[in-house]
Each structure stands twice: as structure tokens, then as C-alpha cells.
Scaffold this active site. Structure first.
Site, PDB file in Angstrom:
ATOM      1  N   CYS A   1     -44.386   3.890  72.775  1.00 46.28           N
ATOM      2  CA  CYS A   1     -44.179   4.202  71.356  1.00 46.28           C
ATOM      3  C   CYS A   1     -42.733   3.945  70.931  1.00 46.28           C
ATOM      4  O   CYS A   1     -42.460   3.742  69.753  1.00 46.28           O
ATOM      5  CB  CYS A   1     -44.555   5.653  71.071  1.00 46.28           C
ATOM      6  SG  CYS A   1     -46.183   6.076  71.711  1.00 46.28           S
TER       7      CYS A   1
ATOM      8  N   ASP B   1     -56.520   4.480  75.807  1.00 45.85           N
ATOM      9  CA  ASP B   1     -56.926   3.494  74.802  1.00 45.85           C
ATOM     10  C   ASP B   1     -58.241   2.798  75.141  1.00 45.85           C
ATOM     11  O   ASP B   1     -58.869   2.209  74.260  1.00 45.85           O
ATOM     12  CB  ASP B   1     -55.843   2.410  74.680  1.00 45.85           C
ATOM     13  CG  ASP B   1     -54.586   2.913  73.984  1.00 45.85           C
ATOM     14  OD1 ASP B   1     -54.562   4.093  73.582  1.00 45.85           O
ATOM     15  OD2 ASP B   1     -53.638   2.129  73.848  1.00 45.85           O
TER      16      ASP B   1
ATOM     17  N   TYR C   1     -42.742  28.741  51.107  1.00 44.71           N
ATOM     18  CA  TYR C   1     -42.161  28.121  49.900  1.00 44.71           C
ATOM     19  C   TYR C   1     -40.716  28.524  49.682  1.00 44.71           C
ATOM     20  O   TYR C   1     -40.349  29.690  49.687  1.00 44.71           O
ATOM     21  CB  TYR C   1     -42.975  28.499  48.649  1.00 44.71           C
ATOM     22  CG  TYR C   1     -42.191  28.249  47.371  1.00 44.71           C
ATOM     23  CD1 TYR C   1     -41.793  26.947  47.042  1.00 44.71           C
ATOM     24  CD2 TYR C   1     -41.808  29.299  46.534  1.00 44.71           C
ATOM     25  CE1 TYR C   1     -41.030  26.696  45.910  1.00 44.71           C
ATOM     26  CE2 TYR C   1     -41.049  29.062  45.396  1.00 44.71           C
ATOM     27  CZ  TYR C   1     -40.653  27.763  45.091  1.00 44.71           C
ATOM     28  OH  TYR C   1     -39.898  27.525  43.990  1.00 44.71           O
TER      29      TYR C   1
END
Ligand code: FAD
Length: 438
Positions: free
Chosen positions: A42, A278, A419
């Protein structure tokens, strides 16, 4: 117990380590057909983009360190060419000596991954490379330096192409993206295509869509449209195919595309043979549909579960959601769930809107684009996709968590998001999906 592992990168090296953790006395042998083991696939684009400065950072272990620290034998340049599940043996070709031998196993674990699909028009080109392995990356790096590459053609519009665009552009190259259709990045909802196209063109990426390579003569490419272009480097990233040819004459069943069929314990159709990574076909967690997902999370989860299974625990795999994310310049694109094409198999509704990921009055806040599909009958979330500058990673992970817990689209109204103005709104995007769903 003698355990043979095929493949020594993401799935193979991880499963070998996990098995050692739970079975301290097992004999573990890992066969790897190529030069390297346990490197960070990656990270390869980011090394080529000079973001990762040292190549050493990509290499996580060596055969010597595996032997010393974990008593695991890794045999590089050793390719498993056949499996006899009745005799419980593998045939191994040593590429350094040309010798073939046979080895026996009590348990066999397959993590052979996939390889880049190569376009026949480009097989003789010495400026065309896939980005799949550390060896590929070394060759590309040397090529860029030696040929003082200025112009690169990137073929294909999957996530590896997109990551290579960002990285080679950051390195100062002129980039043309070639794709045979207009649908870039299939993991992204098609309706976000104009945003992606604008992002690419704003960063001076030349787009050559609905076109393909016809011929190549040194660095001169003639396209099927009749256009021509001059490049010193071509990156070929048009998909992968599973490395499972060596299983074709075995009793290990493959699907029609060559992926190894696996059950809820990553067992194959042959006794005492497991598979991960994979090269496997597995299933979606939320719908149960069969799928293949060539991403690292599944390989790592499978490695732990296989090891635990070998140690006697019977914890079943719960399936994949295909959660994925990638960065493109100052944006992120993420999705989770079945593909947009697969959504068509369901009677689904879609909610889509744009909203600021922070309080709107905060400086440098940019709207995020959101799309969520859910079933009409039971309101189950099938898929979500996000495109934006800030907070995409958080939103996709929250939705993935909601999906794995079978929350409906309406339940999203009740998620109490943290928040403060720099982070979200009192009614966050996640809540708004629930409020806006019909
Ligand atoms: P691999 O890691 O490819 O390892 C398979 C190994 O098996 C290979 O080394 C191969 O040589 C060997 N082998 C094959 N056949 C045989 C045989 N017969 N005998 C012996 N050895 C054999 N995933 C993410 O989730 N996020 C990302 O950002 C991401 N970025 C990526 C970027 C790039 C450039 C690439 C190439 C992949 C990326 N991935 C990413 C995907 C991720 O790396 C893969 O999902 C993961 O490596 C799969 O592990 P694997 O063990 O199945 O295959």
C-alpha cells in the site's frame, strides 16, 4: 503440526506470524516465488511520490528476521507449482537452482494474491510497468531517475492509478490518464464523476477518456482514436487477476474468474486447506452476496481467524463490507458496501446531498458529497459513498460500523456525533442521511 503457507506478503506473512502466536510448536514454512517478502504494497505509490523517503520503511521483515524472531522458514524464489490435496503435498520450483521438489503439509494456507493484468499491445514496451511489487517499484524508481522522466501515461482508472497520479504529479511529472470509458474509479458513485474530473483537471492532469493504446513505438503511443502522444513512462494499472493457475488441477475449487472459493472459516473445498487475501472469493457481511475484495483489511482479519481456527477456536468470519478510501491531492474519496452496479440487484432507494463537514461558518470548510443506497423494504443500508476535503474517513467508518451492526438508514438520526464547529454540525452528515431518507 506442519504448516505450509504460499505467498509471503500481506496475507502470507501475517498468517504465518499469527499461527506462530497461537501454535508455538508448529513447523511453519512459507514459500514465496519472488524476491521480497512482507513489504508494504500500500505504501509503494507514496515511495514513488517521494512522500516516504526511505525504501527501508516499506520492508517490514526479512527471511532472516522471520527465522530469528519467529522460527518461521521463508523460502524466497520458491514457487509452488502444484498441490496434491489427497497426498497433502505441494510441488515447489526453486527458481534459483531450477530444481523441483515435493513438500508435505498437515495444513496448507494459500495467500498467492493477484498480479497486474497486462495489455497485449504493451508486452514488448520497455517503458511500461505495473505497480504491484517492491521489485516493480524499484524498476520504476530507477527508470524515472535514469531516463529523467517528465511525461507519464497512466492507464486505468482504479485506485492504484489514482494514487499514482497524485504521487507522480507531486514528483513533478506531467500526467495523462488514459481510460477506455468515462467511468473513473468504480468504487465511487458515478454521480460524483464531475467532481473527480474537475479535481483532476484542476491539478493539470490530462484526461484521455474513451480511448485505448493501439500501438507503441519506443515512447510514441498511437491511440485507437488516432491521437498520438510521447511518454517516457507508462504505468499499467488495469486490474488484477488471481495467481491461482497452480491450483487448476487440484481439488481446490475456483470460481469462474479463478478466485479460490472459501467458507466462513476461510476453508477451501479441500480438507485442511485455507485461503485468504486478494485471491479468494468470500461474501459481503450485510447482504451475504459472494464477492472478491482486493484490499488489505480482509487479508489481515482472515490471518487472525485462520490462526485461531488452527488453534481450535471456531469463530466464524462475519464477512466484508469492502470499506475503502483513497486520497487524491487535497480530497478523499471513500465508499462502503456493495458496488453501485450491485445495488441494481436490489429494490433500493438513494439519498444524496452535499453538506459542510464542519460548521458552515468555519473558514476553509468545503461541502462533502454524500450518496447512500438502502433497501426499500427493510431500510437496510446497502452502500455509502463520500467525496470531500475533510472528515471523509470519519464518515465512512461510522457508516461501516452502523452497517456491521445492521442499523437501518433511519437509525442514523440517532447516532450522537461528537460536535464542535471544527469537526461537525449539531446535525452531522451522518444524521442528515437518516433525516433525508424518504
Ligand atoms: P500479496 O500481498 O500480493 O502477496 C501474494 C504473494 O504470493 C506475492 O508475493 C506472490 O509473489 C506470492 N505468490 C503467488 N503465487 C505464488 C506461488 N504459486 N508460490 C509462491 N508464492 C506465490 N489495500 C488497501 O486496503 N489499502 C490500500 O491503500 C492499498 N494500496 C495498495 C497499493 C498498491 C500499489 C497495491 C499493489 C496494493 C494495494 N492494496 C491496498 C491491496 C493490498 O496490498 C492487498 O489487498 C494485499 O496485499 C493482499 O494480500 P495477499 O497476501 O492476498 O497478496
Amino acid at each position: 503440526m506442519k504448516i505450509i503457507v504460499v505467498g509471503a506478503v500481506a496475507g502470507g506473512a501475517t498468517v504465518a506470524s499469527q499461527v506462530r502466536r497461537v501454535l508455538p510448536d508448529a513447523e511453519i514454512i512459507v514459500y514465496e516465488k519472488s524476491r521480497d517478502m512482507s513489504f508494504a504494497n500500500c505504501g509503494l505509490p507514496y515511495y514513488l511520490g517521494n512522500i516516504i523517503e526511505s525504501r527501508n520503511h516499506l520492508v517490514q521483515a526479512s527471511a532472516a528476521s522471520f527465522k530469528e524472531k519467529k522460527d518461521i522458514s521463508v523460502k524466497l524464489y520458491h514457487e509452488v507449482t502444484a498441490v496434491d490435496t489427497a497426498a497433502k503435498t505441494v510441488t515447489v520450483l526453486d527458481h534459483l537452482t531450477g530444481q523441483t521438489s515435493t513438500d508435505s503439509y498437515d495444513k496448507l494456507i494459500l495467500s498467492p494474491g493477484g498480479r497486474a493484468v497486462r495489455l497485449p499491445q504493451l508486452t514488448d514496451s520497455d517503458i511500461t510497468f505495473p505497480v504491484r511489487t517492491l521489485e516493480d517499484t524499484d524498476i520504476i524508481e530507477q527508470h524515472i531517475e535514469k531516463k529523467e522522466v517528465k511525461n507519464a501515461l497512466i492507464i486505468g482508472a482504479g485506485y492504484i492509478s489514482i494514487e499514482m497520479i497524485e504521487n507522480l504529479k507531486n514528483r513533478g511529472l506531467n500526467i495523462t490518464l488514459l481510460h477506455r470509458s468515462e467511468q473513473l474509479l468504480k468504487t465511487m458513485d458515478a454521480q460524483f464523476l464531475p467532481h473527480l474530473t474537475k479535481l483532476l483537471t484542476d491539478h493539470e492532469i490530462r484526461l484521455q477518456l474513451n480511448d485505448e493504446v493501439d500501438t507503441i513505438d519506443n515512447g510514441t503511443v498511437t491511440f485507437k482514436s488516432g491521437l498520438t502522444g510521447q511518454y517516457e513512462l507508462i504505468i499499467e494499472a488495469v486490474g488484477i487477476t488471481p495467481n491461482t493457475e497452480f491450483l487448476k488441477n487440484s481439488s481446490i475449487e475456483l470460481n469462474d474468474k479463478g478466485y479460490i472459493k472459501t467458507d466462513h472459516y476461510f476453508g477451501t473445498t479441500a480438507e485442511d486447506v485455507y485461503a485468504l487475501g486478494d485471491a479468494i472469493e468470500t461474501f459481503y457481511r450485510h447482504t451475504g452476496d459472494r464477492t472478491t475484495v482486493a484490499l488489505a483489511w480482509g487479508a489481515h482479519r482472515a490471518a487472525s481467524l485462520i490462526a485461531e481456527h488452527l488453534a481450535g477456536e471456531k469463530q466464524a468470519f462475519q464477512g466484508l463490507l469492502g470499506t475503502n478510501i483513497l486520497r487524491l491531492f487535497d480530497h478523499a474519496i471513500a465508499s462502503v458496501g456493495i458496488s453501485e452496479a450491485e445495488v441494481r440487484n436490489y429494490d433500493a432507494l438513494q439519498v444524496t446531498f452535499d453538506q459542510y463537514p464542519t460548521a458552515r461558518y468555519m473558514p476553509q470548510s468545503h461541502p462533502m458529497h454524500v450518496s447512500v443506497y438502502y433497501r426499500r423494504d427493510n431500510r437496510q443500508i446497502l452502500r455509502a459513498c463520500f467525496f470531500g476535503k475533510q472528515g471523509v474517513d470519519k464518515r465512512v467508518d461510522v457508516i461501516a460500523t452502523a452497517m456491521m451492526n445492521n442499523m437501518t438508514v433511519d437509525d442514523l438520526k440517532d447516532i450522537e456525533i461528537a460536535y464542535a464547529p471544527p469537526f461537525s454540525s449539531p446535525k452531522d452528515i451522518i444524521n442528515m442521511i437518516g433525516y433525508r431518507a424518504e
